[in-house]
Design an enzyme around this catalytic site. Structure first.
Site, PDB file in Angstrom:
ATOM      1  N   HIS A 472      15.990  68.327  68.208  1.00 13.61           N
ATOM      2  CA  HIS A 472      17.147  67.420  68.119  1.00 13.61           C
ATOM      3  C   HIS A 472      17.802  67.227  69.483  1.00 13.61           C
ATOM      4  O   HIS A 472      18.008  66.082  69.933  1.00 13.61           O
ATOM      5  CB  HIS A 472      18.163  67.979  67.115  1.00 13.61           C
ATOM      6  CG  HIS A 472      19.418  67.189  67.010  1.00 13.61           C
ATOM      7  ND1 HIS A 472      19.642  66.252  66.020  1.00 13.61           N
ATOM      8  CD2 HIS A 472      20.550  67.183  67.781  1.00 13.61           C
ATOM      9  CE1 HIS A 472      20.838  65.705  66.187  1.00 13.61           C
ATOM     10  NE2 HIS A 472      21.408  66.258  67.243  1.00 13.61           N
ATOM     11  N   GLU A 473      18.132  68.325  70.128  1.00 13.92           N
ATOM     12  CA  GLU A 473      18.820  68.210  71.414  1.00 13.92           C
ATOM     13  C   GLU A 473      17.929  67.562  72.467  1.00 13.92           C
ATOM     14  O   GLU A 473      18.415  66.848  73.352  1.00 13.92           O
ATOM     15  CB  GLU A 473      19.310  69.580  71.884  1.00 13.92           C
ATOM     16  CG  GLU A 473      20.375  70.208  70.993  1.00 13.92           C
ATOM     17  CD  GLU A 473      21.593  69.314  70.782  1.00 13.92           C
ATOM     18  OE1 GLU A 473      21.909  68.513  71.687  1.00 13.92           O
ATOM     19  OE2 GLU A 473      22.218  69.413  69.719  1.00 13.92           O
ATOM     20  N   HIS A 476      18.348  63.886  72.460  1.00 14.53           N
ATOM     21  CA  HIS A 476      19.452  63.446  73.322  1.00 14.53           C
ATOM     22  C   HIS A 476      19.010  63.427  74.787  1.00 14.53           C
ATOM     23  O   HIS A 476      19.351  62.511  75.540  1.00 14.53           O
ATOM     24  CB  HIS A 476      20.639  64.408  73.185  1.00 14.53           C
ATOM     25  CG  HIS A 476      21.426  64.275  71.931  1.00 14.53           C
ATOM     26  ND1 HIS A 476      21.988  63.084  71.513  1.00 14.53           N
ATOM     27  CD2 HIS A 476      21.783  65.203  70.992  1.00 14.53           C
ATOM     28  CE1 HIS A 476      22.645  63.277  70.380  1.00 14.53           C
ATOM     29  NE2 HIS A 476      22.535  64.556  70.049  1.00 14.53           N
ATOM     30  N   HIS A 479      17.032  60.420  75.587  1.00 11.14           N
ATOM     31  CA  HIS A 479      17.933  59.269  75.696  1.00 11.14           C
ATOM     32  C   HIS A 479      18.554  59.225  77.093  1.00 11.14           C
ATOM     33  O   HIS A 479      18.620  58.166  77.738  1.00 11.14           O
ATOM     34  CB  HIS A 479      19.003  59.381  74.617  1.00 11.14           C
ATOM     35  CG  HIS A 479      19.698  58.104  74.292  1.00 11.14           C
ATOM     36  ND1 HIS A 479      20.709  58.007  73.357  1.00 11.14           N
ATOM     37  CD2 HIS A 479      19.557  56.851  74.789  1.00 11.14           C
ATOM     38  CE1 HIS A 479      21.135  56.769  73.288  1.00 11.14           C
ATOM     39  NE2 HIS A 479      20.467  56.045  74.148  1.00 11.14           N
TER      40      HIS A 479
END
Length: 682
Positions: A472-473, A476, A479
């Protein structure tokens, strides 16, 4: 201090403008901030002193170029203050908070600057601007107006005071929470009390105790959320109870770290600020500049999901109670600290899966290299090389250089995996340097997790939840690495709050994707792959316990909204009673399923950037679940799919309306049906 001797004020000399953390000392930060504030104000003054009428070139371009020193200093400091907040760093943070708030207001409330931006906005259709430049004018005008730039001087003065008080209170909330979390770490005298934990988990608890001077004992530190990973394994009910009780008492013990008065003051000041800016509530103020638009839109989604989630949780609860009644010599009513333990028993009985027993297949380095990095390489063609020559802000943080397909340099990725007393709870990504073509900067991003560190020489074996968090991290981080924009205003994850979780949630899909899982899920001793039948059962169980998981999340999201939908006349004097009333209002007041965060340790909304915005996770998950369907329909883990997702969504950063970017990628608006299916709600 001589500015020439301050490494924060010297021109960057390390690759990718990585701060020279080896040379930076705590006493460098405040002088650097003061110098950066002065420089930024001088840059803005140079814009507003221009006598000619505003143009994009004499207003927007220098506005975007301004503040580069402040950005550099602030990113360097706030990375440290969240991940290695020593007493000295905390003192700096407290002194800095109102100074930073005052400086930000001095820029965004500047009447002459606002006039120049508004003038350009009023004549946008007459300007020959490219799409990103036009959107830049629109966003600056919208954000300055939203922040209060159109207020008169009297109201601006009050607004500035409110912002400074809030900055101090939110810093206090975070400081209290960190201190109370550390104090409440649970001490166990002997290994038998921790029966059920693995050797690695026991090693981590022994190491944590030794680091506190408690040789021979075991220390269980607390994660940010209400539950604890160990609750699924601990056989002793009293040990589970102690951990859960400690977790739920943070910030509400009546000691110097009590956060109840702090958070009610925050709520009251946010309500006053919203009213000053023309909104009924802080929630109305926040959502007005998000994709949701209004608090009612948020409430409609949460109320749509809550009844089914609560019903599913009650069904799950009955199944857990049946297990207790059938297997325990002394029967008792299921409580919150029992849920995870008996859930694993039901999972084992129903799906023949013991998630705790999977940890030997999730060795951290292999998950990182052969899972997280491998998926990114397959999907986007990027590659990673650890830079042992580059020093991050803490010895435990590792630096990797990231390369585009073909080998051109992209940026740096920093991973800080392990928990420590100076690190705030939870997991997050933040930029250290943001990409901008205008400024000529490339991205440097960091991921922080809070994994317990075993003794030297012992492997770090992750839980499935920790594997999910890492993926998940890293979503980020991708991104932040991939966003390719001209203007720093749009860099990286600078998107609407209720869109920012979307790319990270999408990246979770690769955890159980066959080509990825087969590559990383290998037994750390034998190299044996995870049995195919176990993988199939894992996939079959994806909706298992979703009643509980969805309920605890929705409860927290609703609690956030309940606090921030209050007006200036709605004072709260009893935090516990307010929580109980709010959760009863939406039917999520089941004592066996507590909210994921109670108010006094709800850092996302009282010291982080998610106030009135914790709904963002489920709001973004609508897009995420719909995107996962698209990948499945179009061949999954392919470079063609990755290139499309990178170019049309990740790569645009904040330079485009996010829902427009989504439509460009998907060909239509998102459908909620995949989310309902995933969560077992439809």
């Amino acid at each position: 201090m001589n500015d020439a001797a301050n490494p924060l004020l010297a021109p960057p000399h390390l690759p990718y403008a990585l701060p020279d953390y080896a040379a930076i000392r705590p006493e460098h930060y405040l002088p650097a901030f003061r110098a950066a504030f002065d420089e930024h104000l001088a840059e803005i003054s140079a814009i507003t002193r221009v006598r000619s009428m505003p143009t994009f070139e004499n207003t927007m371009v220098p506005l975007e170029q301004s503040g580069s020193l402040l950005d550099r200093v602030a990113h360097a400091f706030y990375t440290v203050s969240s991940a290695d907040a020593t007493a000295q760093i905390q003192a700096i943070d407290e002194e800095l908070a109102p100074l930073m708030a005052a400086h930000e207001d001095a820029i965004r409330l500047d009447a002459q600057l606002y006039w120049r931006v508004k003038t350009l906005h009023d004549q946008l259709d007459e300007l020959a601007l490219d799409v990103e430049s036009r959107y830049l004018v629109e966003r600056h005008y919208r954000e300055m107006t939203h922040a209060g730039a159109g207020l008169d001087d009297e109201h601006k003065t009050r607004l500035t005071a409110l912002n400074q008080m809030l900055s101090t209170l939110t810093t206090t909330f975070e400081k209290n929470l960190l201190a109370d979390t550390n104090e409440l770490a649970v001490i166990f005298d002997d290994e038998e009390e921790l029966d059920g934990l693995t050797d690695g988990e026991l090693s981590a608890a022994a190491r944590a105790a030794t680091e506190r001077g408690l040789d021979g004992k075991f220390l269980v530190t607390l994660p940010l959320f209400t539950g604890h990973p160990y609750l699924a394994s601990l056989t002793r009910r009293e040990s589970r109870r102690r951990i859960m009780e400690a977790s739920r008492s943070r910030g509400m013990r009546g000691n110097e770290h009590d956060n109840r008065a702090v958070l009610t003051d925050i709520v009251a000041l946010r309500a006053e600020r919203a009213a000053l800016l023309g909104y009924d509530s802080h929630a109305a103020y926040v959502t007005a500049d998000e994709t949701a638009g209004t608090p009612d839109a948020v409430a409609d989604l949460l109320r749509r999901l809550a009844p089914a989630a609560a019903s599913n949780a009650r069904t799950e609860q009955a199944a857990l109670q049946a297990i207790i009644d059938e297997t325990e010599a002394e029967r008792f009513a299921l409580e919150a600290h029992d849920w995870a333990f008996y859930t694993e028993k039901v999972r084992t009985a129903k799906y023949d899966i013991d998630t705790a027993a999977l940890r030997p297949w999730f060795e951290a380095e292999r998950v990182l290299q052969d899972g997280v990095f491998h998926a990114a390489t397959q999907l986007y063609g990027v590659s990673f090389n650890e830079r042992h020559d580059l020093v991050a802000y803490h010895p435990g943080a590792r630096v990797f250089e990231v390369f585009n397909p073909g080998g051109s340099p992209l940026g740096l990725y920093v991973l800080d995996l392990y928990t420590r007393d100076t690190k705030r709870g939870g997991a997050w990504m933040n930029p250290i340097v943001s990409q901008s073509a205008l400024r000529g900067t490339a991205p440097v991003v960091v991921n922080n997790l809070n994994v317990a560190q075993p003794a030297d020489g012992q492997p770090t074996l992750l839980t499935l939840d920790e594997v999910t968090t890492l993926f998940h991290e890293f979503g980020h981080a991708l991104h932040g690495l991939f966003a390719t924009v001209n203007y720093p205003h749009f860099a990286g994850t600078n998107v609407f709050r209720d869109f920012v979780e979307f790319p990270s949630q999408v990246n979770e899909m690769w955890i159980l994707w066959a080509e990825v899982l087969d590559n990383y899920a290998r037994h750390h001793e034998t190299g044996e792959p995870l049995d195919v039948s176990i993988v199939e059962r894992l996939r079959a169980s994806e909706t298992f316990n979703q009643g509980h998981d969805t309920s605890e999340y929705l409860a927290a999201a609703w609690l956030d909204q309940a606090w921030h939908r209050r007006g200036t006349s709605d004072a709260v004097t009893d935090v516990d009673a307010f929580e109980a009333e709010a959760l009863a209002d939406i039917g999520l007041d089941n004592p066996a399923v507590p909210t994921r965060y109670s108010s006094t340790y709800f850092a996302h909304v009282f010291s982080g950037g998610y106030s009135a915005g914790y709904y963002s996770y489920i709001w973004s998950e609508v897009l995420d679940a719909d995107t996962v369907e698209w990948f499945r329909e179009n061949g999954g883990l392919t470079r063609e799919n990755g290139d499309r997702f990178r170019a049309r969504l990740l790569g645009v950063g904040g330079s485009k309306d996010p829902l427009e970017a989504y439509r460009d990628f998907r060909g239509r608006d998102a459908d909620i049906a995949p989310l309902l299916k995933r969560r077992g709600l439809g």
